[in-house]
Design a protein around this motif. Structure first.
Motif, mmCIF file in Angstrom:
data_model
loop_
_atom_site.group_PDB
_atom_site.id
_atom_site.type_symbol
_atom_site.label_atom_id
_atom_site.label_comp_id
_atom_site.label_asym_id
_atom_site.label_seq_id
_atom_site.Cartn_x
_atom_site.Cartn_y
_atom_site.Cartn_z
ATOM 1 N N VAL B 102 0.846 -1.193 0.000
ATOM 2 C CA VAL B 102 0.000 0.000 0.000
ATOM 3 C C VAL B 102 0.884 1.248 0.000
ATOM 4 N N LEU B 103 0.488 2.212 -0.806
ATOM 5 C CA LEU B 103 1.176 3.501 -0.843
ATOM 6 C C LEU B 103 0.457 4.476 0.092
ATOM 7 N N VAL B 104 1.218 5.142 0.938
ATOM 8 C CA VAL B 104 0.656 6.152 1.850
ATOM 9 C C VAL B 104 1.396 7.456 1.601
ATOM 10 N N PHE B 105 0.671 8.525 1.375
ATOM 11 C CA PHE B 105 1.357 9.803 1.178
ATOM 12 C C PHE B 105 0.506 10.944 1.702
ATOM 13 N N GLY B 106 1.147 12.093 1.856
ATOM 14 C CA GLY B 106 0.431 13.264 2.330
ATOM 15 C C GLY B 106 1.137 14.508 1.839
ATOM 16 N N MET B 107 0.380 15.564 1.578
ATOM 17 C CA MET B 107 1.015 16.803 1.105
ATOM 18 C C MET B 107 0.134 17.993 1.443
ATOM 19 N N GLU B 108 0.739 19.154 1.404
ATOM 20 C CA GLU B 108 0.005 20.367 1.758
ATOM 21 C C GLU B 108 0.709 21.579 1.171
ATOM 22 N N LYS B 109 -0.090 22.592 0.870
ATOM 23 C CA LYS B 109 0.431 23.894 0.483
ATOM 24 C C LYS B 109 -0.394 24.901 1.271
ATOM 25 N N MET B 110 0.096 25.266 2.462
ATOM 26 C CA MET B 110 -0.681 26.081 3.390
ATOM 27 C C MET B 110 -0.543 27.563 3.066
ATOM 28 N N PRO B 111 -1.628 28.335 3.232
ATOM 29 C CA PRO B 111 -1.478 29.789 3.145
ATOM 30 C C PRO B 111 -0.569 30.281 4.272
ATOM 31 N N LYS B 112 0.010 31.465 4.087
ATOM 32 C CA LYS B 112 0.858 32.040 5.128
ATOM 33 C C LYS B 112 0.016 32.569 6.284
ATOM 34 N N GLY B 113 0.619 32.665 7.461
ATOM 35 C CA GLY B 113 -0.033 33.287 8.609
ATOM 36 C C GLY B 113 -0.878 32.317 9.409
ATOM 37 N N ILE B 114 -1.759 32.878 10.245
ATOM 38 C CA ILE B 114 -2.602 32.076 11.124
ATOM 39 C C ILE B 114 -3.464 31.132 10.286
ATOM 40 N N ILE B 115 -3.467 29.863 10.665
ATOM 41 C CA ILE B 115 -4.221 28.868 9.908
ATOM 42 C C ILE B 115 -5.722 29.156 10.009
ATOM 43 N N ARG B 116 -6.381 29.222 8.843
ATOM 44 C CA ARG B 116 -7.831 29.383 8.833
ATOM 45 C C ARG B 116 -8.445 28.007 8.601
ATOM 46 N N SER B 117 -9.469 27.697 9.378
ATOM 47 C CA SER B 117 -10.036 26.356 9.300
ATOM 48 C C SER B 117 -11.537 26.414 9.135
ATOM 49 N N THR B 118 -12.066 25.590 8.207
ATOM 50 C CA THR B 118 -13.517 25.488 8.041
ATOM 51 C C THR B 118 -14.150 24.820 9.250
ATOM 52 N N PHE B 119 -13.315 24.321 10.162
ATOM 53 C CA PHE B 119 -13.817 23.745 11.409
ATOM 54 C C PHE B 119 -14.679 24.758 12.155
ATOM 55 N N PHE B 120 -14.255 26.026 12.111
ATOM 56 C CA PHE B 120 -14.958 27.064 12.853
ATOM 57 C C PHE B 120 -16.086 27.655 12.024
ATOM 58 N N GLU B 121 -17.270 27.805 12.652
ATOM 59 C CA GLU B 121 -18.363 28.500 11.990
ATOM 60 C C GLU B 121 -17.967 29.972 11.832
ATOM 61 N N PRO B 122 -18.468 30.638 10.776
ATOM 62 C CA PRO B 122 -18.074 32.030 10.521
ATOM 63 C C PRO B 122 -18.287 32.954 11.717
ATOM 64 N N TRP B 123 -19.365 32.746 12.494
ATOM 65 C CA TRP B 123 -19.620 33.650 13.624
ATOM 66 C C TRP B 123 -18.489 33.586 14.648
#
Lengths: 128, 378
Positions: B102-123
């Motif tokens: 099995v092949l396992v891989f991971g990658m990311e290209k994060m924006p700069k600065g404080i991480i913004r996450s869809t985890f948080f509701e906009p309010w």
């Protein structure tokens, strides 16, 4: 005209957080949800939480985070209510003189354009 | 139980790479891992890809670019532990006899600065209640209050990891810093200064797993790969709730994962020769030490002062430089740690080689909450 940043979290007059008390496991919770976040049961009663508590954690946010258009710096931390519930909250800034256990009281704060949320501030005559 | 061999590893360096897409970075890591494992076309039966920000079918894009599709490709999101989640799924599938390789891989290209996450509701963003480094700061403050850690000791963690990072060509920051420089860097959220926080960045990592040969010739084996989520209660836990209760008797997800990983691998903390752990901020590393059982609560200051966790010490932690040197591309983070441990256990780590390393542990924890603990043996 004051618009809460989100419905169902708090009342404006008097300022109060809207929580729940579980009839099964006895835990208070916030925000108010259909199921107890600790035991999952539906036997949860709406309660108005204490409007005061003690400071449990504090820091200051100095740069506007993504999605935030209010003033900086602003205080951020945790206040522990007499119910034993620890609430994530904004705090009145500056926080430089804050200390663990400081008596805090709930108030409503304007984020701009009449949109309001809750924050905790030191009891009159203390701190700041 | 079927043994699982780590047959090959590959990495795209962690840093900032303008003009290089997240798919390009994944391709680099995957090609390197497949080449090391000498896996021919069609030689793996499934692929698991960990990423949080790369979007829909990110793994398919990588394998599509290499004309390596056709098998199941599963994209896995588990915050900072995405790569560990992918690893657990792959390991379990081989142990169950479902696949050979099995092949396992991971990658990311994060924006700069404080991480913004869809985890948080906009309010919650609007109200200022979604500030990741502020949560880190409260956790650091609590550790200082309860374990007697000082701000100078938080700086010492950064000094240690940045010193290690000098010798890692795949790290983003390769310059030593002094404790004074750390304390003089910009105050982000008291007590955390800029140099005490890792930088979200870009990168990729890949690992090829296969059923270990029955004759025991596997050079490096995956002894356990465990993912756990949180139990409710901790107001400062990575689940980032709006409230919590007394959590003194609630085990954090890292401890849940570590206990299960140690049991499955048949080893304990004292058997570890080398550790890579989550140092999203300096306090997080010290908290991880006690959550993983590497030291007792309150013993971090002594371990730091004795140099036990420094290269050349009894059990070095984050010899790669950690996230404080490498930066954090979420989906690649956990697998990047595995790549480091495999190179160490093979004796291929060059000037940062930990002599005689035979057992290593990798740990990440983040949004979800998700915690993963991986134990690797030579």
């Amino acid at each position: 005209m004051h618009t809460p940043v989100h419905e169902g979290l708090f009342t404006l007059d008097p300022p109060a957080l809207l929580g729940a008390l579980c009839g099964e496991c006895g835990h208070h919770s916030f925000p108010r949800l259909a199921h107890c976040p600790y035991c999952g049961c539906e036997n949860v009663d709406p309660v108005t939480l204490s409007d005061h508590g003690t400071l449990w954690g504090w820091t200051e946010v100095t740069t506007a985070p993504p999605g935030y258009e209010g003033v900086v710096p602003f205080g951020f931390g945790v206040v522990e209510l007499p119910e034993g519930l620890r609430i994530v909250t904004r705090l009145t800034s500056p926080t430089a003189t804050y200390e663990y256990g400081l008596a805090m009281r709930l108030q409503i704060v304007d984020l701009g354009d009449g949109v309001v949320t809750w924050e905790f501030t030191p009891e009159t005559g203390r701190g700041v | 139980m079927t043994g699982v061999e780590i047959a090959g590893v590959g990495l795209h360096p962690f840093g900032r790479f303008d003009g290089v897409s997240v798919t390009d970075m994944g391709v680099t890591a995957v090609k390197a891992a497949l080449a090391e494992a000498a896996i021919p076309r069609g030689g793996f039966q499934a692929a698991f890809c960990g990423t949080a920000y790369a979007g829909v079918a990110a793994g398919h894009k990588v394998l599509g670019a290499l004309a390596l599709t056709g098998m199941p490709i599963v994209n896995v999101e588990a915050g900072c532990a995405s790569g560990g989640a992918a690893l657990q799924l792959a390991m379990g599938a081989i142990q169950a006899g479902q696949y050979e390789s099995v092949l396992v891989f991971g990658m990311e290209k994060m924006p700069k600065g404080i991480i913004r996450s869809t985890f948080f509701e906009p309010w919650r963003e609007q109200a200022g209640l979604a500030v990741t480094p502020a949560y880190f700061a409260l956790r650091a403050q609590r550790l200082m209050r309860e374990s007697g850690i000082t701000k100078n000791q938080l700086a010492d963690v950064v000094v240690k990891n940045r010193k290690h990072g000098v010798h890692n060509p795949d790290a983003m920051f390769r310059k030593e810093v002094t404790a004074q420089e750390v304390l003089d860097s910009r105050l982000v959220c008291d007590p955390l200064h800029l140099f005490m926080l890792c930088s979200p960045n870009e990168g990729a990592a890949a690992v090829v797993l296969r059923r270990a040969p029955a004759d025991g010739t596997a050079r490096v084996t995956l002894a356990s790969a465990v993912l756990r989520s949180h139990l409710p209660g901790s107001v400062l836990g990575e689940a980032t709730p709006l409230s919590g209760i007394d959590d003194s008797s609630i085990p954090p997800p890292t401890t849940l994962a570590a206990n299960a990983a140690f049991e499955e691998a048949g080893v304990g903390p004292d058997d570890l020769d080398i550790v890579e752990c989550q140092d999203t901020d300096a306090a997080r590393e010290l908290l991880a030490w006690e959550e993983l059982g590497l030291c007792a609560s309150g013993d971090q200051a002594r371990v730091l002062a004795d140099g036990d966790a420094t290269f050349g010490g009894r059990r070095p932690v984050n010899v790669s430089g950690g996230l404080l040197s490498k930066g954090e591309p979420l989906g690649a983070s956990a697998l990047g740690q595995v790549v480091e441990l495999v190179r160490q256990l093979r004796g291929e780590a060059g000037v940062r080689q930990v002599a005689g390393a035979r057992v290593g542990l990798a740990h990440t924890v983040g949004r979800g909450a998700n915690a993963c603990v991986t134990i690797i043996k030579a």
